[in-house]
Design an enzyme around this catalytic site. Structure first.
Site, short mmCIF file in Angstrom:
data_model
loop_
_atom_site.label_atom_id
_atom_site.label_comp_id
_atom_site.label_asym_id
_atom_site.label_seq_id
_atom_site.Cartn_x
_atom_site.Cartn_y
_atom_site.Cartn_z
CG HIS A 181 34.88 32.02 75.44
ND1 HIS A 181 35.65 32.93 74.79
CD2 HIS A 181 33.73 32.78 75.15
CE1 HIS A 181 35.20 34.03 75.11
NE2 HIS A 181 33.50 34.16 75.35
CG ASP A 201 43.66 26.02 75.94
OD1 ASP A 201 42.46 26.43 76.16
OD2 ASP A 201 44.58 26.19 76.84
O1 F6P Z 1 37.95 30.05 78.87
C1 F6P Z 1 37.37 29.66 80.04
C2 F6P Z 1 36.95 29.57 81.31
O2 F6P Z 1 35.97 29.55 81.81
C3 F6P Z 1 35.97 31.10 80.72
O3 F6P Z 1 34.60 30.96 80.46
C4 F6P Z 1 36.40 31.63 82.26
O4 F6P Z 1 36.65 33.16 82.50
C5 F6P Z 1 37.43 31.34 82.82
O5 F6P Z 1 37.59 29.90 82.20
C6 F6P Z 1 37.98 30.87 84.29
O6 F6P Z 1 37.11 30.47 84.90
P1 F6P Z 1 36.75 30.23 85.79
O7 F6P Z 1 35.93 31.33 85.42
O8 F6P Z 1 35.88 29.30 87.17
O9 F6P Z 1 37.08 30.97 86.42
#
Ligand code: F6P
Length: 461
Positions: free
Chosen positions: A159, A368
């Site tokens: 992602h 991003d």
């Molecule tokens: O989109 C990248 C990401 O790391 C996702 O995997 C995740 O849901 C989001 O950002 C939020 O990050 P975290 O799970 O570390 O709060």
């Protein structure tokens, strides 16, 4: 249709508050895929425990998605989540080697947790299931599952960006990480830029055979398909949220508070990759250059805190508070505050309303993978009087959204210039840009994304 086993670090907690974009696009996107295909979503519960037990907590949410989660030890959370995933891979993959920490213990924790995921999820997988692993937390998981005898079709989607090879090689044992990734049958990236960086690395550093026509990487006799699958929003679902009283109320609430001024909005997890302090510098520059317009504009930055145990995240929060404070100190009056900085998350309904009340959407990450806030902002606009999206050229979304005003988020001058263009843009041009953007937002949605990826997994030999 094959059943789906989705594996990611986090699973969506039913009815959690917070912006889809602000939580990260992953949660919303996967929920939609599972609602459609059926199956299980496996991940970390978000809880820590004294000693790892491997106990699986199974829950069925009201929208029919079964989640299975495990708790991790405190040391796991420290070394795997705060450590290797978010202090090593996250900054490196967002081109921030200045913030990247290369600690041996982090690497060990990462390997250990991937092993624990493999051990725990394997008994839940049935013959014929498609196993779809997500994101940088779990790159070695495919190899671990294969080592334990998993025969199912195995896919991985990243992602976040894939960095250029000359940055990626700063990671100790980078070859090992990518070789483990090549145990997946199919690897997806958000766009061609990240895909190309990955293919370039495989050819240059691993000596793999890369065939761009068939999108394959062959190493040690094993072939993996690597393609770009740009993720989208759950358009219909989001529009339904926008039709609720809660969304209308949020729009009215914000509009009333503006007292005739134009609202510009930013919505991001509080993360250094999102370029929020740089955005504030751009707004400061705009006010410096157009003193007469301070009274015309209100900027709202919604930034729910994120990864708060990590030093670089604590620093960005302090920096942001300081910058907002400086501008507000210099430019406020008894009845005027130019920047409203809000440190919490909102529901999707509320965000829809806020986006619709805002005539400018500022989405200016320094880097991003995709950025779904840009897509949500466009989706929420009134087609008869749409706002203007100002989008970083370094967001993955820029490849599909060329009709936004594209900016360099590092340049306060460029940001200030584009804010002025957006503020003064005639209705005809706003409509024209909106009409071009809404097509990709509506059509290239999350259902298409899951269909494309899952469809390609089904076709695997
Ligand atoms: O989109 C990248 C990401 O790391 C996702 O995997 C995740 O849901 C989001 O950002 C939020 O990050 P975290 O799970 O570390 O709060």
């Amino acid at each position: 249709m094959s059943r789906l086993v989705v594996i990611s670090n986090r699973v969506a907690v039913p009815k959690a508050r917070g912006a889809a974009g602000a939580q990260g696009g992953l949660a919303g996107a996967l929920n939609s895929a599972l609602r459609k295909n059926g199956g299980i979503w496996f991940g970390w519960s978000g809880q820590d425990c004294e000693a790892f037990t491997g106990d699986i907590h199974v829950q069925r949410s009201s929208d029919g998605v079964t989640t299975a989660t495990i708790d991790l030890e405190k040391q796991d959370v420290e070394e795997y989540y705060n450590g290797y995933a978010n202090s090593t891979l996250w900054p490196l993959f967002h081109y921030r080697i200045d913030l990247t920490e290369y600690e041996r213990e982090f690497g060990k924790g990462y390997e250990r947790v991937n092993e624990r995921f493999a051990e725990s999820v394997l008994p839940l997988v049935e013959d014929g299931d498609l196993v779809w692993v997500h994101d940088y937390h779990l790159m070695p998981l495919g190899e671990r599952l294969r080592a334990r005898g998993l025969k199912n079709k195995l896919g991985f989607f990243l992602h976040i960006p894939w960095p250029p090879a000359n940055l990626f090689v700063s990671l100790p044992y980078h070859e090992r990480l990518v070789k483990s990734l090549l145990h997946y049958d199919l690897i997806g990236f958000q766009n061609d830029t990240w895909l190309e960086s990955f293919l370039h690395y495989c050819a240059k550093e691993l000596g793999a055979e890369v065939d761009r026509d068939s999108c394959t990487v062959t190493l040690d006799g094993r072939t993996t398909i690597a393609r770009a699958y740009p993720i989208g929003i759950d358009y219909d679902h989001f529009m339904q949220k926008g039709a609720t009283d809660e969304a209308k109320h949020a729009e009215e609430r914000l509009s009333l508070s503006l007292r005739g001024r134009t609202c510009m909005i930013g919505v991001d997890r509080l993360d250094y990759s999102k370029g929020i302090p740089e955005r504030i510098d751009g707004i400061g520059r705009f006010f410096d250059e157009h003193e007469d317009r301070v009274e015309d504009l209100v900027f709202i930055q919604i930034a729910p805190p994120s990864r708060e145990d990590i030093g670089s995240y604590q620093k960005i929060r302090e920096e942001l508070e300081q910058k907002c404070g400086q501008i507000n100190g210099a430019r406020s009056d008894v009845d005027l505050v130019p920047i409203r900085y809000v440190n919490k998350g909102y529901s999707q309904e509320e965000l829809f309303g806020f986006y619709r009340a805002s005539k400018i959407g500022l989405v200016t990450p320094l880097r991003d993978g995709m950025n779904l806030v840009a897509k949500e902002y466009v989706a929420a606009q009134d087609p008869e009087d749409p706002g203007v999206l100002v989008l970083s050229r370094f967001a993955g979304a820029a490849q599909q959204m060329q009709d936004a005003l594209l900016v360099n988020p590092h340049s306060p001058d460029d940001l200030a210039h584009n804010i002025r263009l957006a503020l003064d843009m005639p209705l005809e041009e706003r409509k024209d840009r909106y009409n071009k953007l809404i097509g990709t937002v509506r059509e290239d949605n999350v259902l298409r994304w899951t269909q494309d990826f899952i469809g390609d997994m089904e076709l695997l030999g």
